[in-house]
Design a protein around this motif. Structure first.
Motif, PDB file in Angstrom:
ATOM      1  N   GLY A   1       0.824  -1.195   0.000  1.00 55.26           N
ATOM      2  CA  GLY A   1       0.000   0.000   0.000  1.00 55.26           C
ATOM      3  C   GLY A   1       0.862   1.249   0.000  1.00 55.26           C
ATOM      4  O   GLY A   1       1.976   1.264   0.529  1.00 55.26           O
TER       5      GLY A   1
ATOM      6  N   ARG B   1       0.490   4.093   1.557  1.00 58.42           N
ATOM      7  CA  ARG B   1       0.716   4.736   2.863  1.00 58.42           C
ATOM      8  C   ARG B   1       1.950   4.171   3.573  1.00 58.42           C
ATOM      9  O   ARG B   1       2.568   4.867   4.370  1.00 58.42           O
ATOM     10  CB  ARG B   1      -0.508   4.611   3.754  1.00 58.42           C
ATOM     11  CG  ARG B   1      -1.616   5.548   3.339  1.00 58.42           C
ATOM     12  CD  ARG B   1      -2.730   5.565   4.344  1.00 58.42           C
ATOM     13  NE  ARG B   1      -3.756   6.523   3.953  1.00 58.42           N
ATOM     14  CZ  ARG B   1      -4.732   6.892   4.762  1.00 58.42           C
ATOM     15  NH1 ARG B   1      -4.824   6.385   5.983  1.00 58.42           N
ATOM     16  NH2 ARG B   1      -5.632   7.767   4.344  1.00 58.42           N
TER      17      ARG B   1
ATOM     18  N   GLN C   1      -0.249  11.431   3.828  1.00 62.88           N
ATOM     19  CA  GLN C   1      -1.291  10.471   3.468  1.00 62.88           C
ATOM     20  C   GLN C   1      -2.044  10.894   2.223  1.00 62.88           C
ATOM     21  O   GLN C   1      -2.464  10.047   1.433  1.00 62.88           O
ATOM     22  CB  GLN C   1      -2.277  10.295   4.625  1.00 62.88           C
ATOM     23  CG  GLN C   1      -1.704   9.506   5.773  1.00 62.88           C
ATOM     24  CD  GLN C   1      -2.722   9.274   6.872  1.00 62.88           C
ATOM     25  OE1 GLN C   1      -3.867   9.697   6.790  1.00 62.88           O
ATOM     26  NE2 GLN C   1      -2.294   8.596   7.916  1.00 62.88           N
ATOM     27  N   ARG C   2      -2.221  12.181   2.018  1.00 60.77           N
ATOM     28  CA  ARG C   2      -2.960  12.636   0.841  1.00 60.77           C
ATOM     29  C   ARG C   2      -2.217  12.247  -0.433  1.00 60.77           C
ATOM     30  O   ARG C   2      -2.821  11.739  -1.374  1.00 60.77           O
ATOM     31  CB  ARG C   2      -3.200  14.136   0.897  1.00 60.77           C
ATOM     32  CG  ARG C   2      -4.103  14.591  -0.236  1.00 60.77           C
ATOM     33  CD  ARG C   2      -4.484  16.014  -0.109  1.00 60.77           C
ATOM     34  NE  ARG C   2      -5.348  16.182   1.059  1.00 60.77           N
ATOM     35  CZ  ARG C   2      -5.758  17.352   1.502  1.00 60.77           C
ATOM     36  NH1 ARG C   2      -5.387  18.446   0.898  1.00 60.77           N
ATOM     37  NH2 ARG C   2      -6.545  17.441   2.542  1.00 60.77           N
TER      38      ARG C   2
ATOM     39  N   ASP D   1      -2.547   8.485  -0.844  1.00 63.11           N
ATOM     40  CA  ASP D   1      -3.889   8.077  -1.257  1.00 63.11           C
ATOM     41  C   ASP D   1      -4.144   8.386  -2.729  1.00 63.11           C
ATOM     42  O   ASP D   1      -4.801   7.604  -3.428  1.00 63.11           O
ATOM     43  CB  ASP D   1      -4.940   8.745  -0.374  1.00 63.11           C
ATOM     44  CG  ASP D   1      -4.933   8.214   1.052  1.00 63.11           C
ATOM     45  OD1 ASP D   1      -4.290   7.177   1.317  1.00 63.11           O
ATOM     46  OD2 ASP D   1      -5.575   8.858   1.911  1.00 63.11           O
TER      47      ASP D   1
ATOM     48  N   GLN E   1      -2.325   5.739  -4.598  1.00 67.21           N
ATOM     49  CA  GLN E   1      -3.008   4.454  -4.414  1.00 67.21           C
ATOM     50  C   GLN E   1      -4.198   4.335  -5.358  1.00 67.21           C
ATOM     51  O   GLN E   1      -4.470   3.247  -5.886  1.00 67.21           O
ATOM     52  CB  GLN E   1      -3.467   4.286  -2.963  1.00 67.21           C
ATOM     53  CG  GLN E   1      -4.003   2.899  -2.651  1.00 67.21           C
ATOM     54  CD  GLN E   1      -2.920   1.835  -2.732  1.00 67.21           C
ATOM     55  OE1 GLN E   1      -1.906   1.933  -2.061  1.00 67.21           O
ATOM     56  NE2 GLN E   1      -3.141   0.821  -3.555  1.00 67.21           N
ATOM     57  N   MET E   2      -4.895   5.433  -5.612  1.00 63.64           N
ATOM     58  CA  MET E   2      -6.018   5.399  -6.555  1.00 63.64           C
ATOM     59  C   MET E   2      -5.541   5.016  -7.958  1.00 63.64           C
ATOM     60  O   MET E   2      -6.207   4.251  -8.661  1.00 63.64           O
ATOM     61  CB  MET E   2      -6.735   6.749  -6.583  1.00 63.64           C
ATOM     62  CG  MET E   2      -7.544   6.990  -5.333  1.00 63.64           C
ATOM     63  SD  MET E   2      -8.397   8.596  -5.228  1.00 63.64           S
ATOM     64  CE  MET E   2      -8.625   9.109  -6.894  1.00 63.64           C
TER      65      MET E   2
ATOM     66  N   ASP F   1      -4.573   1.249  -7.903  1.00 62.70           N
ATOM     67  CA  ASP F   1      -5.772   0.410  -7.896  1.00 62.70           C
ATOM     68  C   ASP F   1      -6.406   0.349  -9.282  1.00 62.70           C
ATOM     69  O   ASP F   1      -6.834  -0.728  -9.731  1.00 62.70           O
ATOM     70  CB  ASP F   1      -6.787   0.931  -6.877  1.00 62.70           C
ATOM     71  CG  ASP F   1      -6.325   0.757  -5.439  1.00 62.70           C
ATOM     72  OD1 ASP F   1      -5.351  -0.006  -5.188  1.00 62.70           O
ATOM     73  OD2 ASP F   1      -6.925   1.398  -4.549  1.00 62.70           O
TER      74      ASP F   1
ATOM     75  N   SER G   1      -6.879  17.279  -3.044  1.00 64.48           N
ATOM     76  CA  SER G   1      -7.838  16.178  -2.975  1.00 64.48           C
ATOM     77  C   SER G   1      -8.626  16.098  -4.243  1.00 64.48           C
ATOM     78  O   SER G   1      -8.570  16.943  -5.079  1.00 64.48           O
ATOM     79  CB  SER G   1      -8.762  16.356  -1.780  1.00 64.48           C
ATOM     80  OG  SER G   1      -9.371  17.620  -1.807  1.00 64.48           O
TER      81      SER G   1
END
Length: 131
Positions: A63, A65, A75-76, A79, A82-83, A86, A131
């Protein structure tokens, strides 16, 4: 005058982060893909971009993170990346790792890779995670 964000001082692996940034840039740029990947020319090619993003970082196993502060500042950032990972993994699950580049680029889900990579690239390259 806006202060430049010192990414290289805030992550432990700045050279590997640059590879991730280059992968995100290519994965998020439809014009680049149409010009280079559809013709089979250009570096990074699709295989290299996926390799730099996923294989070199082991994001698929641990992952994103888990790579704070090695590759990502917070973390932002993790993340957002990570998107992308995925979305790429969903395509790999659907098409397999040896499909021709055009099969990925023409897949209806490719837009998710394209959009998420573009957003992640802008956030990480500007040093201002969004974001």
């Amino acid at each position: 005058m806006e202060e430049e964000h010192p990414d290289k001082q805030q992550v432990h692996w700045p050279e590997r982060r640059q590879d991730v940034l280059e992968a995100l840039r290519a994965l998020g740029d439809r014009d680049y893909q149409d010009q280079h990947w559809r013709s089979g020319k250009g570096l990074p090619d699709l295989t290299a971009a996926v390799h730099w993003l996923i294989d070199d970082s082991f994001i698929d196993q641990h992952g994103a993170r888990a790579l704070i502060p090695h590759l990502f500042i917070d973390q932002r950032e993790a993340d957002l990346v990570q998107m992308v990972v995925d979305a790429v993994l969903r395509l790999l699950d659907d098409l397999g790792p040896t499909a021709p580049d055009n099969a990925y680029l023409d897949h209806p889900e490719w837009i998710n890779v394209l959009n998420s990579a573009g957003i992640a690239y802008l956030a990480l390259s500007s040093g201002k995670p969004r974001s």
